[in-house]
Design a protein around this motif. Sequence first.
Motif, mmCIF file in Angstrom:
data_model
loop_
_atom_site.group_PDB
_atom_site.id
_atom_site.type_symbol
_atom_site.label_atom_id
_atom_site.label_comp_id
_atom_site.label_asym_id
_atom_site.label_seq_id
_atom_site.Cartn_x
_atom_site.Cartn_y
_atom_site.Cartn_z
ATOM 1 N N TRP A 1 0.834 -1.214 0.000
ATOM 2 C CA TRP A 1 0.000 0.000 0.000
ATOM 3 C C TRP A 1 0.869 1.264 0.000
ATOM 4 N N THR B 1 -2.006 -4.716 -5.741
ATOM 5 C CA THR B 1 -2.217 -3.725 -4.667
ATOM 6 C C THR B 1 -2.882 -4.293 -3.424
ATOM 7 N N HIS B 2 -3.723 -5.320 -3.587
ATOM 8 C CA HIS B 2 -4.492 -5.857 -2.457
ATOM 9 C C HIS B 2 -5.353 -4.776 -1.796
ATOM 10 N N ASN B 3 -5.791 -3.819 -2.579
ATOM 11 C CA ASN B 3 -6.736 -2.806 -2.102
ATOM 12 C C ASN B 3 -7.390 -2.209 -3.346
ATOM 13 N N GLN B 4 -8.717 -2.433 -3.491
ATOM 14 C CA GLN B 4 -9.374 -2.030 -4.726
ATOM 15 C C GLN B 4 -9.391 -0.516 -4.921
ATOM 16 N N ASP C 1 -5.959 0.455 -6.055
ATOM 17 C CA ASP C 1 -5.741 -0.050 -7.405
ATOM 18 C C ASP C 1 -6.367 0.881 -8.443
ATOM 19 N N VAL D 1 -15.382 3.192 -7.322
ATOM 20 C CA VAL D 1 -15.454 2.011 -6.448
ATOM 21 C C VAL D 1 -16.424 2.264 -5.296
ATOM 22 N N ASN E 1 -12.607 -5.656 -0.172
ATOM 23 C CA ASN E 1 -11.875 -4.824 -1.123
ATOM 24 C C ASN E 1 -10.936 -3.834 -0.452
ATOM 25 N N ASP F 1 -8.047 -6.581 -0.419
ATOM 26 C CA ASP F 1 -7.842 -7.309 -1.668
ATOM 27 C C ASP F 1 -8.435 -6.484 -2.803
ATOM 28 N N ASP F 2 -8.355 -6.989 -4.022
ATOM 29 C CA ASP F 2 -8.843 -6.226 -5.172
ATOM 30 C C ASP F 2 -9.748 -7.109 -6.022
ATOM 31 N N LEU G 1 -10.917 -6.724 -9.803
ATOM 32 C CA LEU G 1 -9.969 -7.060 -10.873
ATOM 33 C C LEU G 1 -10.203 -8.479 -11.367
#
Length: 434
Positions: A302, A345-348, A351, A364, A394, A397-398, A401
């Motif tokens: 992040w 990114t593991h974060n929507q 991302d 988002v 989210n 995570d993402d 995607l």
Amino acid sequence: MTISEKNFNKIVNGFLAVLAITMIFRKPCTLLIILFAVFNLVFIKKLNYSKQSLILVLLIASPLLLEIVMFWNNDSFSKGLKSLEKYSSLLVFSLFILGNYQRIQFLKILRFYSVITTGIIFFFFIRFIICYPELIYKYLKGNDLWEMGYEFSNSIGIHAPALNMHLAFVSISCLFFVFNSFRLHEKGLLKMGSILVFVLSFFFVLFVNTRMALFNVFVGFALVFFGEGIRKFNFEKVIGTLVVLIFVLGGILYIFVQNNPYMKEKYSSVTFAYMDKVGKLDEIENPEAKVFNSLVTRVSIWKSGWELAKKNILFGVGASDGKPELVKYYKQTNQHFLAKYEFPTHNQFLDFLIKFGILGPFVVLLYIFTIGYLGCSLKNTVVLSFFFLFFTSNLTDDFLLRFDGIAFSGLWLSIFGSYWLQQKVSVDKEQQEL
């Protein structure tokens, strides 16, 4: 081609139930989405839209619309087109489900989905025991328990966090139908069946054992309990149900933790280890073994993602270039561990900020909070639980995607939207009669 209204309704709802069930299997589900689109195009005259449904279509398709608007920012036409294609299911679901909103049988679809999905996972669980005896033997001995849920998910062909996001929603839905069976005074066998399916669904969430899903399932249980229990039952029944629920869930959790000692470690020392090494993971000896799934790795990602996003804050780097640019930034900042495994990114929200600039996180939020608005408006705990589940998932995570996040959310958001439109039409009719 002609078809009776009754048969058309059955086919539409059957399609949606099967689509929901097969969502964890990408290829068959993709084929079904295409067939669902073709079927609706054949009977396009049956589609009916209101002003509210068209607004919902735009909201549900907003990630796709963002991709189209920002398509010019991609360095590669073919890669940009591939990124765009991933979101096509949002248009299919929003147009064809909301176009049939009067026909959608939300509770029947939800019940069929939750029961059959639990049954399918039970089948794969038995298959896992039979086909992978060496893994089962190893886990029973207490070895490498950290990999158990991931190996089980891989045997099905889906990533563990994605599978457990689905299973968390299934388990929450199963608890809803347990309360529903008591409210409707269903016969003993039906009640016991609802309880058994719920217990199994919760066990599978524990078995796959991902942190966010376990957190979200307990939040969902609380929402369903307080929403369905306290609102619809008297105080004595609520207390009795609470005691039984705590006993059942606590018993399952206790037995599982006793047989999975790694779980205590995972949710304490492993998760929060090496937090002083944010952005300096290469200083840790053997980071693959020690921090691959730890919070410090996510925070390091992040941090890098935010630094990259700030450099392209207005328009981003392009939909097809988000991950390549992030990996390039890892290399530029000498973060060899992150670069080696090319972590996303593991974060929507982050991302979309990297890809589309300041407009990305707004879309988002708009997409996910549409679910929250529908849940609040309907006062429906299942919809609210889905909102909380997808929102928090989210954050770490993402899922917008991935097929199993895009199609999963788009399908259920369209079904929730149809249910909301039905309730709105019903209220409007009552007001007109008064």
